[in-house]
Design a protein around this motif. Structure first.
Motif, PDB file in Angstrom:
ATOM      1  N   LYS A  55       3.750   2.970  -1.446  1.00 21.90           N
ATOM      2  CA  LYS A  55       4.010   4.405  -1.346  1.00 21.90           C
ATOM      3  C   LYS A  55       5.522   4.574  -1.369  1.00 21.90           C
ATOM      4  N   GLY A  74      -4.588  -4.883  -6.578  1.00 20.24           N
ATOM      5  CA  GLY A  74      -5.001  -3.973  -5.517  1.00 20.24           C
ATOM      6  C   GLY A  74      -4.838  -4.515  -4.108  1.00 20.24           C
ATOM      7  N   LYS A  81      -0.544  -2.010  -1.969  1.00 17.27           N
ATOM      8  CA  LYS A  81      -0.333  -0.642  -2.415  1.00 17.27           C
ATOM      9  C   LYS A  81       1.061  -0.229  -1.967  1.00 17.27           C
ATOM     10  N   MET A  97      -1.085  -3.362   3.002  1.00 12.21           N
ATOM     11  CA  MET A  97      -1.754  -4.625   2.673  1.00 12.21           C
ATOM     12  C   MET A  97      -2.413  -5.204   3.925  1.00 12.21           C
ATOM     13  N   PHE A 118       0.031  -6.375  -6.365  1.00 12.78           N
ATOM     14  CA  PHE A 118       0.026  -4.947  -6.677  1.00 12.78           C
ATOM     15  C   PHE A 118      -1.001  -4.639  -7.768  1.00 12.78           C
TER      16      PHE A 118
END
Length: 109
Positions: free
Chosen positions: A92, A87, A90, A65, A84
């Motif tokens: 992972k 966008g 994100k 971010m 989230f």
């Protein structure tokens, strides 16, 4: 307040009142863009928390971010779910780890 100041303040709050992080053994990584671009890791271990710059351990979850979004997230002024979905954030790794981090942050706001 800067990212480093915010992380130091959060570390102090958590370590002085570790009830909210008891039993958490995880490494979270933040890949931030913007003026304070960089990689930061928050390491939860033995009911204490530490933050470091750069990659020192394998993270369970990485959040990508902007630095401004990160500051809003820690302050409680950014809904992580909305970020989230739009966008701005994100993730992972396992989403469950990000949800755990959200509940931890909520206890220290």
């Amino acid at each position: 307040m800067s990212v480093k100041e915010t992380l130091a303040q959060l570390k102090e709050k958590m370590n002085s009142n570790p009830e909210g992080i008891a039993g958490v053994e995880k490494v979270y990584q933040f890949d931030l863009s913007g003026e304070e671009e960089g990689t930061y890791q928050i390491i939860f271990s033995n009911d204490q928390v530490e933050y470091v710059e750069g990659v020192h351990q394998e993270p369970k979850c990485t959040l990508v971010m902007s630095d401004k979004s990160f500051l809003k997230l820690v302050e409680g002024n950014l809904n992580p779910t909305v970020a989230f979905m739009s966008g701005k954030l994100k993730i992972k790794g396992e989403l469950g780890h990000a949800l755990k981090l959200q509940s931890i942050l909520n206890k220290y706001q």
